[in-house]
Design a protein around this motif. Structure first.
Motif, PDB file in Angstrom:
ATOM      1  N   SER A  28       5.387 -13.391  -9.872  1.00  0.00           N
ATOM      2  CA  SER A  28       4.168 -12.898  -9.220  1.00  0.00           C
ATOM      3  C   SER A  28       4.516 -11.939  -8.088  1.00  0.00           C
ATOM      4  CB  SER A  28       3.341 -14.067  -8.666  1.00  0.00           C
ATOM      5  OG  SER A  28       3.034 -14.982  -9.682  1.00  0.00           O
ATOM      6  N   GLN A  29       5.528 -12.290  -7.328  1.00  0.00           N
ATOM      7  CA  GLN A  29       5.948 -11.434  -6.221  1.00  0.00           C
ATOM      8  C   GLN A  29       6.526 -10.111  -6.738  1.00  0.00           C
ATOM      9  OE1 GLN A  29       8.603 -14.096  -4.155  1.00  0.00           O
ATOM     10  NE2 GLN A  29       6.943 -15.513  -3.660  1.00  0.00           N
ATOM     11  N   TYR A  30       7.314 -10.186  -7.810  1.00  0.00           N
ATOM     12  CA  TYR A  30       7.896  -8.963  -8.371  1.00  0.00           C
ATOM     13  C   TYR A  30       6.792  -8.054  -8.913  1.00  0.00           C
ATOM     14  CZ  TYR A  30      11.517  -5.973 -10.243  1.00  0.00           C
ATOM     15  OH  TYR A  30      12.348  -4.888 -10.481  1.00  0.00           O
ATOM     16  N   TYR A  31       5.817  -8.656  -9.608  1.00  0.00           N
ATOM     17  CA  TYR A  31       4.695  -7.876 -10.141  1.00  0.00           C
ATOM     18  C   TYR A  31       3.956  -7.139  -9.024  1.00  0.00           C
ATOM     19  CZ  TYR A  31      -0.216  -7.178 -11.251  1.00  0.00           C
ATOM     20  OH  TYR A  31      -1.466  -6.644 -11.350  1.00  0.00           O
ATOM     21  N   LYS A  32       3.682  -7.820  -7.913  1.00  0.00           N
ATOM     22  CA  LYS A  32       2.953  -7.193  -6.798  1.00  0.00           C
ATOM     23  C   LYS A  32       3.696  -5.968  -6.278  1.00  0.00           C
ATOM     24  CE  LYS A  32       0.396 -11.179  -5.112  1.00  0.00           C
ATOM     25  NZ  LYS A  32       0.216 -12.139  -4.016  1.00  0.00           N
ATOM     26  N   ASN A  33       5.022  -6.048  -6.214  1.00  0.00           N
ATOM     27  CA  ASN A  33       5.819  -4.902  -5.769  1.00  0.00           C
ATOM     28  C   ASN A  33       5.880  -3.806  -6.827  1.00  0.00           C
ATOM     29  OD1 ASN A  33       6.525  -5.855  -3.172  1.00  0.00           O
ATOM     30  ND2 ASN A  33       8.065  -7.188  -4.071  1.00  0.00           N
ATOM     31  N   LEU A  34       6.039  -4.209  -8.087  1.00  0.00           N
ATOM     32  CA  LEU A  34       6.166  -3.226  -9.167  1.00  0.00           C
ATOM     33  C   LEU A  34       4.884  -2.412  -9.348  1.00  0.00           C
ATOM     34  CD1 LEU A  34       7.974  -2.128 -11.455  1.00  0.00           C
ATOM     35  CD2 LEU A  34       7.016  -3.924 -12.933  1.00  0.00           C
ATOM     36  N   LYS A  35       3.725  -3.035  -9.243  1.00  0.00           N
ATOM     37  CA  LYS A  35       2.456  -2.343  -9.495  1.00  0.00           C
ATOM     38  C   LYS A  35       2.162  -1.264  -8.450  1.00  0.00           C
ATOM     39  CE  LYS A  35      -0.930  -5.286  -7.201  1.00  0.00           C
ATOM     40  NZ  LYS A  35      -2.201  -5.955  -7.323  1.00  0.00           N
ATOM     41  N   GLN A  36       2.904  -1.273  -7.354  1.00  0.00           N
ATOM     42  CA  GLN A  36       2.747  -0.215  -6.352  1.00  0.00           C
ATOM     43  C   GLN A  36       3.385   1.093  -6.815  1.00  0.00           C
ATOM     44  OE1 GLN A  36       4.192  -1.591  -2.531  1.00  0.00           O
ATOM     45  NE2 GLN A  36       3.123  -3.547  -2.750  1.00  0.00           N
ATOM     46  N   HIS A  37       4.213   1.013  -7.868  1.00  0.00           N
ATOM     47  CA  HIS A  37       4.981   2.183  -8.300  1.00  0.00           C
ATOM     48  C   HIS A  37       4.686   2.621  -9.735  1.00  0.00           C
ATOM     49  CE1 HIS A  37       7.231   1.603  -4.623  1.00  0.00           C
ATOM     50  NE2 HIS A  37       7.417   0.345  -4.976  1.00  0.00           N
ATOM     51  N   ILE A  38       3.965   1.777 -10.479  1.00  0.00           N
ATOM     52  CA  ILE A  38       3.667   2.116 -11.869  1.00  0.00           C
ATOM     53  C   ILE A  38       2.400   1.381 -12.292  1.00  0.00           C
ATOM     54  CG2 ILE A  38       5.050   0.259 -12.910  1.00  0.00           C
ATOM     55  CD1 ILE A  38       6.009   2.374 -14.998  1.00  0.00           C
ATOM     56  N   SER A  39       1.643   1.986 -13.164  1.00  0.00           N
ATOM     57  CA  SER A  39       0.407   1.368 -13.652  1.00  0.00           C
ATOM     58  C   SER A  39       0.738   0.246 -14.639  1.00  0.00           C
ATOM     59  CB  SER A  39      -0.456   2.438 -14.332  1.00  0.00           C
ATOM     60  OG  SER A  39      -1.596   1.842 -14.892  1.00  0.00           O
ATOM     61  N   ILE A  40       0.128  -0.921 -14.429  1.00  0.00           N
ATOM     62  CA  ILE A  40       0.361  -2.075 -15.298  1.00  0.00           C
ATOM     63  C   ILE A  40      -0.988  -2.577 -15.804  1.00  0.00           C
ATOM     64  CG2 ILE A  40       1.295  -4.416 -15.457  1.00  0.00           C
ATOM     65  CD1 ILE A  40       3.135  -3.687 -13.061  1.00  0.00           C
ATOM     66  N   GLU A  41      -1.134  -2.623 -17.124  1.00  0.00           N
ATOM     67  CA  GLU A  41      -2.341  -3.184 -17.742  1.00  0.00           C
ATOM     68  C   GLU A  41      -2.191  -4.704 -17.753  1.00  0.00           C
ATOM     69  OE1 GLU A  41      -5.104  -1.769 -19.236  1.00  0.00           O
ATOM     70  OE2 GLU A  41      -4.521   0.258 -18.670  1.00  0.00           O
TER      71      GLU A  41
END
Length: 196
Positions: free
Chosen positions: A40-53
């Motif tokens: 969950s923490q990784y997703y929150k950081n990743l979505k700041q840099h790429i669009s995730i459906e």
């Protein structure tokens, strides 16, 4: 270890694999959300840099069994993030995307543990990047470069991915093993066998 899937050698048939049509870049289906989980923490950081459906009950976008395969195969990358990080804990979150022609981006045990089960060029591990931003840049590069993206499917020339019917299939493997190996022993008290 009770596997959720497997990679096996191709027998007969064509050696070419047709990558399914893609209209989404990165996808993730989650129904078990815990903000303290590493995923969950990784997703929150990743979505700041790429669009995730995002899909699943956690995002109020449930996916039916009938729509699951079409959805996952339409994504270039699928976040195969395990909810628990332990050696050999590699679930259907990896094997389903592999089977459906999508490149899994894994978060789980170390890369070497995955490579014991599947080819190293079949997945992308988050630990191979210094940050979620660097991973996002890599995914964007693969999105723009078809030949680089296709390298994640070269293993398909010789292997196929399959998922297991969890439970009954494993029981069949155990019965087959016992049938072929007559030097097994029966222990009726699992507790004393385990704790010795």
């Amino acid at each position: 270890m009770v596997p959720y899937g497997r990679i096996s050698e191709k027998t007969g048939g064509s050696t070419t694999f047709k990558i399914p049509y893609k209209n989404k870049l990165v996808c993730w289906i989650v129904s078990n959300w815990n903000s303290k989980h590493k995923r969950s923490q990784y997703y929150k950081n990743l979505k700041q840099h790429i669009s995730i459906e995002t899909y699943g009950h956690s995002f109020r976008r449930p996916v039916s069994n009938e729509n699951y395969s079409d959805l996952v195969s339409s994504c270039k990358f699928y976040l195969s993030f395990e909810n628990s990080i332990h050696k050999d804990y590699i679930t259907e979150k990896l094997y389903n995307p592999l089977k459906l022609g999508t490149v899994p981006v894994v978060l789980g045990p170390p890369t070497k543990n995955y490579e014991e089960l599947i080819p190293g060029n079949a997945f992308i591990h988050v630990d191979d990047f210094s940050s979620p931003k660097e991973l996002a840049e890599h995914l964007k590069l693969l999105d723009q470069n078809e030949s680089l993206y296709r390298q994640y499917f070269t293993w398909r020339e010789h292997f196929v991915s399959s998922t297991t019917y969890f439970g009954p299939e494993h029981a069949c493997w155990a019965c087959d093993h016992i049938r072929r190996n007559k030097n097994y022993r029966v222990d009726n008290d699992l507790n004393s066998w385990y704790w010795g």
